[in-house]
Design a protein around this motif. Structure first.
Motif, short mmCIF file in Angstrom:
data_model
loop_
_atom_site.label_atom_id
_atom_site.label_comp_id
_atom_site.label_asym_id
_atom_site.label_seq_id
_atom_site.Cartn_x
_atom_site.Cartn_y
_atom_site.Cartn_z
N LYS A 35 6.11 -17.10 35.47
CA LYS A 35 5.05 -16.42 36.21
C LYS A 35 4.53 -17.31 37.34
O LYS A 35 4.24 -16.84 38.43
N ALA A 36 4.43 -18.62 37.08
CA ALA A 36 3.97 -19.57 38.10
C ALA A 36 4.92 -19.56 39.30
O ALA A 36 4.46 -19.58 40.46
N GLU A 37 6.21 -19.53 39.05
CA GLU A 37 7.17 -19.49 40.16
C GLU A 37 6.97 -18.24 41.00
O GLU A 37 7.01 -18.30 42.23
N TYR A 38 6.70 -17.11 40.35
CA TYR A 38 6.41 -15.86 41.06
C TYR A 38 5.12 -16.02 41.88
O TYR A 38 5.08 -15.69 43.07
N GLU A 39 4.05 -16.56 41.25
CA GLU A 39 2.77 -16.71 41.94
C GLU A 39 2.88 -17.66 43.13
O GLU A 39 2.26 -17.43 44.17
N LEU A 40 3.67 -18.71 42.98
CA LEU A 40 3.86 -19.65 44.09
C LEU A 40 4.48 -18.99 45.31
O LEU A 40 4.28 -19.45 46.44
N SER A 41 5.21 -17.90 45.11
CA SER A 41 5.81 -17.19 46.23
C SER A 41 4.75 -16.55 47.13
O SER A 41 5.04 -16.17 48.25
N PHE A 42 3.51 -16.44 46.64
CA PHE A 42 2.41 -15.87 47.42
C PHE A 42 1.62 -16.93 48.19
O PHE A 42 0.75 -16.60 48.99
N ALA A 43 1.88 -18.21 47.92
CA ALA A 43 1.04 -19.29 48.45
C ALA A 43 0.86 -19.23 49.97
O ALA A 43 -0.23 -19.50 50.47
N ASP A 44 1.89 -18.87 50.70
CA ASP A 44 1.80 -18.84 52.16
C ASP A 44 0.86 -17.75 52.67
O ASP A 44 0.48 -17.77 53.85
N ASN A 45 0.49 -16.79 51.81
CA ASN A 45 -0.43 -15.72 52.21
C ASN A 45 -1.89 -16.14 52.08
O ASN A 45 -2.79 -15.39 52.46
N PHE A 46 -2.14 -17.33 51.55
CA PHE A 46 -3.50 -17.82 51.35
C PHE A 46 -3.96 -18.60 52.58
O PHE A 46 -3.15 -19.17 53.31
N ASP A 47 -5.28 -18.63 52.78
CA ASP A 47 -5.84 -19.36 53.92
C ASP A 47 -5.66 -20.86 53.76
O ASP A 47 -5.54 -21.58 54.75
N LEU A 48 -5.66 -21.33 52.52
CA LEU A 48 -5.60 -22.75 52.24
C LEU A 48 -4.84 -22.98 50.94
O LEU A 48 -5.02 -22.23 49.98
#
Length: 190
Positions: free
Chosen positions: A154-167
């Motif tokens: 699940k963490a690997e999936y969530e990390l795929s969203f990291a670039d969509n965050f402001d920071l």
């Protein structure tokens, strides 16, 4: 006239220290923040209060609220067990000039950003590496190897969203991660 309150979202894979960071920031009292109270259809546990720990509502009320589009974000975490952030909770706080911090998953964070735009700051707390995260979860000693591997997946999936965050803040040193998060929030709400 009051200054409009802001929304801060912290998301992270399980085991990255997100709750510890939030509790440290809220506990310091340095920033003018309130913690978002989520809604759930589960029964209150001993010592929990409606409107303080959660907004406790029935399954029917939760489903009606979904149908009426009253949630900014919601999730069926387990079959029949719902959690969500009521839109009025965030809007009312913002109108009162209160800054609200949310501890929600990556999909919920995307929904908040879509609805609140520049009034919302999304911060993603990251592990130094997947292997480091796996080691943290093992050291916790609370999960079976199978559950740990599910959390890592699940963490690997969530990390795929990291670039969509402001920071994005890497938590490889907790005091440094807390300070960086607090500094970013402080700059955002000023």
């Amino acid at each position: 006239m009051n200054k409009k309150g802001k929304i801060i979202v912290l998301s992270a894979p399980s085991g990255c220290g997100k709750s510890t960071i939030i509790n440290s920031i809220l506990g310091s009292g340095e920033l003018d923040l309130r913690f978002s109270v989520s809604a759930t259809n589960r029964a209150p546990r001993a010592g929990e209060e409606d409107g303080v720990n959660y907004h406790f509502i029935t399954t029917e009320q939760f489903r009606d609220a979904i149908a009426a589009d009253e949630f900014v974000e919601w999730e069926q975490v387990y079959p029949g067990r719902y959690y969500g952030t009521l839109r009025r909770e965030l809007k009312d706080a913002a109108e009162r000039g209160e800054n609200t911090i949310l501890d929600i998953d990556v999909k919920g964070a995307m929904a908040v950003k879509k609805q609140f735009g520049d009034d919302a700051l999304l911060i993603f707390i990251m592990p130094p590496s997947i292997e480091d995260l796996r080691n943290r979860l093992v050291k916790r000693g609370t999960d079976t190897p199978q559950v740990i591997e599910e959390r890592v997946g699940k963490a690997e999936y969530e990390l795929s969203f990291a670039d969509n965050f402001d920071l994005r803040i890497v938590n490889d040193d907790l005091p440094v991660a807390v300070a960086a998060t607090e500094s970013a929030i402080s700059a955002f709400i000023k």
